[in-house]
Design a protein around this motif. Structure first.
Motif, mmCIF file in Angstrom:
data_model
loop_
_atom_site.group_PDB
_atom_site.id
_atom_site.type_symbol
_atom_site.label_atom_id
_atom_site.label_comp_id
_atom_site.label_asym_id
_atom_site.label_seq_id
_atom_site.Cartn_x
_atom_site.Cartn_y
_atom_site.Cartn_z
ATOM 1 N N VAL A 110 -18.080 -1.039 1.708
ATOM 2 C CA VAL A 110 -17.133 0.059 1.495
ATOM 3 C C VAL A 110 -16.365 0.343 2.780
ATOM 4 N N LEU A 111 -17.094 0.422 3.881
ATOM 5 C CA LEU A 111 -16.446 0.679 5.172
ATOM 6 C C LEU A 111 -15.441 -0.413 5.524
ATOM 7 N N ALA A 112 -15.842 -1.656 5.319
ATOM 8 C CA ALA A 112 -14.952 -2.773 5.642
ATOM 9 C C ALA A 112 -13.700 -2.734 4.774
ATOM 10 N N THR A 113 -13.863 -2.409 3.514
ATOM 11 C CA THR A 113 -12.715 -2.333 2.611
ATOM 12 C C THR A 113 -11.781 -1.205 3.021
ATOM 13 N N LEU A 114 -12.347 -0.069 3.390
ATOM 14 C CA LEU A 114 -11.531 1.052 3.845
ATOM 15 C C LEU A 114 -10.720 0.669 5.089
ATOM 16 N N GLU A 115 -11.360 -0.031 5.994
ATOM 17 C CA GLU A 115 -10.665 -0.403 7.229
ATOM 18 C C GLU A 115 -9.511 -1.352 6.939
ATOM 19 N N VAL A 116 -9.749 -2.367 6.107
ATOM 20 C CA VAL A 116 -8.682 -3.320 5.773
ATOM 21 C C VAL A 116 -7.533 -2.603 5.066
ATOM 22 N N CYS A 117 -7.860 -1.771 4.086
ATOM 23 C CA CYS A 117 -6.818 -1.089 3.320
ATOM 24 C C CYS A 117 -6.060 -0.079 4.179
ATOM 25 N N ARG A 118 -6.777 0.592 5.061
ATOM 26 C CA ARG A 118 -6.117 1.551 5.959
ATOM 27 C C ARG A 118 -5.134 0.823 6.872
ATOM 28 N N ASP B 139 -10.653 7.442 7.136
ATOM 29 C CA ASP B 139 -10.741 6.987 8.533
ATOM 30 C C ASP B 139 -12.014 6.200 8.813
ATOM 31 N N GLY B 140 -12.907 6.112 7.827
ATOM 32 C CA GLY B 140 -14.148 5.385 8.020
ATOM 33 C C GLY B 140 -15.279 6.222 8.559
ATOM 34 N N PHE C 248 -7.599 15.509 4.431
ATOM 35 C CA PHE C 248 -8.503 14.374 4.224
ATOM 36 C C PHE C 248 -7.784 13.026 4.290
ATOM 37 N N ASP C 249 -6.604 12.951 3.708
ATOM 38 C CA ASP C 249 -5.951 11.658 3.459
ATOM 39 C C ASP C 249 -4.451 11.775 3.704
#
Length: 930
Positions: free
Chosen positions: A45-53, A164-165, A478-479
């Protein structure tokens, strides 16, 4: 996708079939994602958030995809938690809590809590497949909110990641300090709005639950995030509260003259503290009866609208006292009290299947979500229902209401004319009027499903400009870049944008099947799927069949819903451009054509028929797969082999020849080829001289492989006073041609058979089938394929053996006392004819029966074709193989289907018997006069 894989994310799907399957949920909307990530852990999940961000790609978290508001779809990456992050991590009976991953199915949590005498309170109708993460996203409620509260009342803590992770833990609060600090400031600057516009009644679910952030409520971030629809953070884990199940439950069914009158009495009902108070209208019951027969709806008291009230508690005297006092003031025209939970279950099931059953409006037209869960204060529900009926009439819509009347929440599906050029505009006009109506009653646009794409744009009609600005400030805190589930709640998509159904063009020409129930429109047929997702639930323990391939692979594209979405994409989208598209055949490849969906899915979808149509259209005038010529023409090859059965058996058993034959036939080498009988049934049949005439439809499987079944059928029918006749040698139902999509040939073959059988039907002679799949063709497929009056009359005259004997005056079954039966109903028997007559016959005979659910896994040609063996075995392992392994000495394996008997023999070495054999062997021995 490459960036995700470099980041260590391994389960990423970008193929057209999966993107099509995830392009919709249970809503009207279609938005095609770029990719689907099925995270295995929080690190994924963290890795996906970082790539998408980094790339600016939106992210939408998804559970089972049962959202009816369009809040589980998105244009970027879909995070599907249901595939891997689906475990119950811990159950603590002392604190009465459980820790679960976001993808945990509600029913799985219930099963884990049950040994401790506990349960999770909220129970939405989708509890067999919805996930806890999805329930948290929408703040789901269910039937028993009166007793247990909403999801927000039953969550003790959350573990989530911000865009932001940062990891955010809500109890005790830790992490994401920058966000939580800014959030306190936002609330502090908007206290008046937060205190006056929220929490006005229990089902005010629309918008953000700002009231939980008030200082007097302890800045409760846990309950605030529940219902935020994945727009603020990605939740990966939850600690939920558990409650003790009451010892006693009593169901009271109250009949009223109309739905509004039923609503008027709600305040009096609530005085007796029910755990549930559900409303059911005659319009939904009428649909069930029309589709499944008059016995499909359990007996209801008089009236045309009903309240289903549950009184529960640990003290039986108290439960009965409250029941008695409630009945005295309920002002019902009639009532029924049910204390037996097993007796109450069928009544609750009608209500539970409401969303799917309501997929067709009383008008007969497709009915759609979009305005399906508005809520008003319960004291005003009766008047609201009458005004809502008037509103739908003004808009020219028909309505089928049901829902949680005790909470003031009403579910409806409406026949919006979305297929018309002005359909979306009329849809918008109704939603705006409906929003104004519910607001005038002090209500909420959503009472439990969330706002999503269906209602977010309308929030400004419910909340003040100050409240709407507060929502925007919270979202920005938040976003700030609007990457988490964009289009929902804040900066929403228009309610009439991206409507899947409005893009559906009629497909009525050059079809092989008639699609009578859908006006001859193949597109309307595949749009029967409303996305309720029952095909993702394991109902095999209850005798259900749908959907065996999904239960084996757990891939959305292998579910009935996923396949429907791909077919919709084929007709109206751009990922699967035509009948021969790779995505279409990828999705349909593992469909067993079991027809389980035709009976088990409340929408009445028939994926087996659609698969046949696709194969027909794809290979019409083209070279087909080898198995279509071998297995698809099996009756022809069987007739040829019957001339020299010993030679045929020898040729298929010699190692070299056998391997070559299997390869040429497109059959998996691990399969055994059944032996042809030394003599067919027709070759030895002696006409019966006396008795009531009946046509025994002897199919190719019985005639060439199991003639002893037909002989037993003759003995049984003669004993019951019948004189069996046999259809001609050329009479064939064409099943193998149908299942391989050779529908022109099937129509010719079946048409000739129908014409022959119709001669008997015109004389009042019934037809009785032995092989369930062939009987099912005569009962159902012939009407769609041959499409004439003769086919309809033959269908009406065709019976199973159990149905025929049940209708035979004076016939009593032979005693089967002491006989233990493990029964595997054939899927088509379950789906088309129903197994009720067989179950009743066996019970009356005294047998002890263990009925298996699910499919055997062979499913005609499916399980023997190359590429299907593993899935075929996995399906068999769901119910069939474990039951055979647990069987005790003397147990009888009952399987009317040739496929079921073949699978059991092939995988477990167990020989099955047909119902006629079981009964004929138990007959008193006497000379049969022929």
């Amino acid at each position: 996708m490459e960036n995700l894989r470099r980041a260590g994310v391994t389960d990423v799907l970008t193929d057209a079939a999966h993107r099509s399957a995830y392009a919709s949920d249970a809503s009207l909307y279609r938005i095609v994602p770029q990719a689907i990530v099925r995270p295995r852990s929080g690190d994924d999940v963290l890795a996906t958030l970082e790539v998408c961000r980094t790339l600016g790609v939106p992210i939408t978290a998804r559970g089972a995809g049962t959202s009816v508001a369009g809040n589980a779809i998105g244009p970027g990456v879909i995070l599907d938690f249901s595939r891997h992050m689906n475990r119950v991590l811990d159950v603590d009976p002392v604190t009465r809590t459980a820790r679960v991953q976001a993808g945990t199915i509600q029913a799985t949590l219930q099963a884990a809590a049950k040994p401790h005498g506990l349960r999770f309170g909220p129970d939405p109708s989708t509890h067999t497949r919805c996930t806890i993460g999805g329930m948290i996203g929408n703040n789901s409620c269910g039937s028993r909110t009166l007793g247990y509260g909403r999801t927000s009342d039953n969550v003790a803590g959350l573990r989530a990641y911000t865009i932001d992770g940062d990891e955010l833990i809500t109890d005790p609060l830790s992490g994401a300090e920058k966000i939580t600090g800014a959030l306190r400031d936002v609330i502090g600057a908007n206290l008046a709005v937060a205190r006056t516009e929220f929490a006005r009644f229990g089902r005010q679910v629309s918008g953000y639950a700002v009231e939980h952030l008030l200082p007097e409520n302890g800045f409760n971030l846990t309950e605030f995030l529940v219902g935020s629809e994945g727009t603020l953070a990605v939740i990966t884990e939850a600690t939920v509260k558990l409650v003790a199940d009451p010892v006693h439950r009593t169901l009271i069914v109250l009949g009223y003259p109309d739905f509004g009158t039923a609503g008027d009495i709600i305040p009096k009902i609530l005085e007796f503290q029910p755990t549930a108070c559900e409303g059911l209208d005659h319009r939904i019951c009428d649909v069930v009866r029309s589709r499944r027969g008059p016995d499909a709806v359990p007996p209801l008291p008089g009236g045309t609208a009903w309240l289903m009230v549950e009184i529960a508690g640990d003290d039986l005297d108290d439960v009965r006292d409250r029941t008695r006092r409630l009945l005295a003031v309920a002002e019902a025209v009639d009532s029924r009290v049910v204390e037996d939970t097993a007796e109450a279950a069928p009544l609750w099931k009608i209500r539970e299947d409401g969303a799917g059953l309501a997929g067709r409006a009383p008008s007969g037209l497709p009915a759609h979500a979009g305005w399906e869960d508005a809520a008003v204060p319960p004291a005003r529900i009766g008047a609201y229902l009458r005004d809502f009926d008037a509103l739908t009439a003004r808009h020219g819509l028909s309505v089928m209401p049901y829902g949680h009347l005790g909470d003031g929440c009403v579910h409806v599906r409406l026949d919006f004319p979305l297929d018309k050029p002005d359909g979306p505009a009329r849809f918008r006009a109704f939603l705006e009027d409906a929003a104004d109506l519910v607001v005038s009653y002090g209500g909420s646009l959503s009472g439990e499903h969330g706002d999503g794409r269906a209602r977010s744009e309308l929030l400004a009609r419910m909340y003040s400009p100050d409240a709407m600005n507060l929502f925007r400030r919270i979202k920005h805190t938040f976003d700030p870049n609007n990457l988490l589930n964009p289009g929902n709640l804040v900066d929403p998509d228009p309610v009439d944008a991206n409507i899947r159904v409005s893009a559906a063009r009629p497909v009525r020409t050059e079809l092989a099947l008639a699609y009578h129930s859908d006006g001859g429109d193949f597109n309307q047929a595949v749009h029967r799927c409303t996305g309720v997702g029952k095909c993702r639930a394991d109902t095999t323990v209850l005798g259900g069949v749908m959907c065996p391939s999904y239960l084996a692979t757990k891939n959305e594209k292998d579910s009935t819903r996923g396949r429907a979405r791909v077919l919709q994409e084929m007709l109206d989208g751009d990922l699967a451009p035509d009948w021969r598209a790779e995505a279409v055949h990828d999705a349909l490849d593992l469909c067993l054509s079991c027809k389980g969906c035709a009976s088990d899915c409340p929408t009445g979808i028939d994926m087996a028929a659609y698969k046949s149509e696709v194969l027909h259209q794809s290979f019409k005038g083209r070279v087909r797969p080898r198995s279509h010529y071998s297995l698809g023409w099996l009756p022809r090859w069987s007739r040829l082999a019957s001339k020299m059965p010993a030679l045929a058996n020898l040729a298929t058993s010699l190692p070299g020849i056998r391997g070559l034959a299997l390869w040429i036939a497109g059959v998996d080498k691990r399969r055994n080829i059944p032996s042809f009988a030394p003599k067919t049934f027709r070759g030895s049949f002696v006409p019966v001289k006396t008795g009531k005439p009946v046509v025994l439809f002897v199919d190719s499987f019985t005639d060439h492989f199991s003639p002893e079944i037909a002989r037993a059928a003759v003995d049984l029918l003669v004993d019951a006073g019948y004189a069996p006749q046999v259809a001609s040698r050329t009479a064939c139902c064409g099943l193998t041609w149908i299942s391989t999509g050779q529908l022109d040939a099937a129509r010719r073959i079946l048409g000739n058979t129908v014409a022959e059988l119709h001669e008997a039907v015109k004389q009042g002679i019934p037809i009785v089938g032995l092989e369930p799949s062939c009987t099912g063709v005569l009962r159902q497929d012939a009407v769609e394929l041959v499409d004439n009056e003769a086919a309809k009359e033959v269908a009406a005259a065709t019976k199973t053996v159990a149905e025929l004997l049940a209708a035979t005056p004076g016939w009593e079954p032979p005693s089967l006392e002491g006989v233990r039966v493990i029964a595997q109903p054939h899927c088509h028997h379950h789906a088309v004819m129903g197994w009720g007559a067989d179950a009743k016959l066996l019970k009356n005979a005294g047998a002890t029966v263990r009925r298996l659910g699910g499919c055997c896994g062979l499913a005609g040609n499916f399980g023997v074709e190359r590429g299907h063996y593993e899935v075929s075995v996995q399906v068999a392992e769901q119910q069939l193989l474990p039951a055979l392994e647990q069987a005790e000495e003397g147990d009888v394996f009952l399987a009317d289907g040739f496929s079921c008997r073949t699978q059991a023999d092939d995988l477990a070495g167990v020989t099955g018997v047909h119902l006629v054999q079981l009964l004929a062997d138990a007959l008193p021995k006497k000379q049969v006069d022929r």
